[in-house]
Design a protein around this motif. Structure first.
Motif, PDB file in Angstrom:
ATOM      1  N   ILE A  87      32.434  22.407  56.614  1.00 15.27           N
ATOM      2  CA  ILE A  87      31.644  21.189  56.397  1.00 15.27           C
ATOM      3  C   ILE A  87      31.077  21.164  54.989  1.00 15.27           C
ATOM      4  N   LEU A  88      30.510  22.282  54.534  1.00 14.86           N
ATOM      5  CA  LEU A  88      29.947  22.335  53.185  1.00 14.86           C
ATOM      6  C   LEU A  88      31.023  22.149  52.118  1.00 14.86           C
ATOM      7  N   ILE A 143      31.894  18.432  51.952  1.00 11.58           N
ATOM      8  CA  ILE A 143      30.822  17.703  51.263  1.00 11.58           C
ATOM      9  C   ILE A 143      30.906  17.949  49.766  1.00 11.58           C
ATOM     10  N   ILE A 188      33.770  15.860  48.342  1.00 12.28           N
ATOM     11  CA  ILE A 188      33.415  14.439  48.290  1.00 12.28           C
ATOM     12  C   ILE A 188      32.489  14.157  47.113  1.00 12.28           C
ATOM     13  N   LEU A 189      31.473  14.994  46.936  1.00 14.77           N
ATOM     14  CA  LEU A 189      30.551  14.790  45.817  1.00 14.77           C
ATOM     15  C   LEU A 189      31.247  14.989  44.476  1.00 14.77           C
TER      16      LEU A 189
END
Length: 56
Positions: A33-34, A37, A40-41
Motif C-alpha cells: 500500500i505504501l 501511494i 501515485i505521488l
C-alpha cells in the motif's frame, strides 16, 4: 514514504523466515500500500512539474 515501504518489506521478510505468517502478510500488505501511494505521488509530482513548464 519509500523508506517506510522498504522497512515494512524487511519486517515481512524477517517475520516470514521465523514463521510468523500473520505478521508477515500484514507487513507485506502495508508495504504494498505504501509503495503504491509513493508511486501515485511521484507521478503527480512529475505531471505537476511538466504542467508548470520547468525543465527536469
Amino acid at each position: 514514504m519509500l523508506y517506510w515501504a522498504l522497512l515494512f518489506l524487511i519486517v515481512a521478510l524477517i517475520a516470514g523466515v521465523f514463521g510468523f505468517g500473520g505478521i508477515a502478510s500484514a507487513s507485506a500488505g502495508i508495504a504494498q500500500i505504501l509503495f503504491v501511494i509513493f508511486l501515485i505521488l511521484f507521478v503527480i509530482a512529475i505531471i505537476a512539474r511538466v504542467v508548470n513548464g520547468r525543465a527536469p
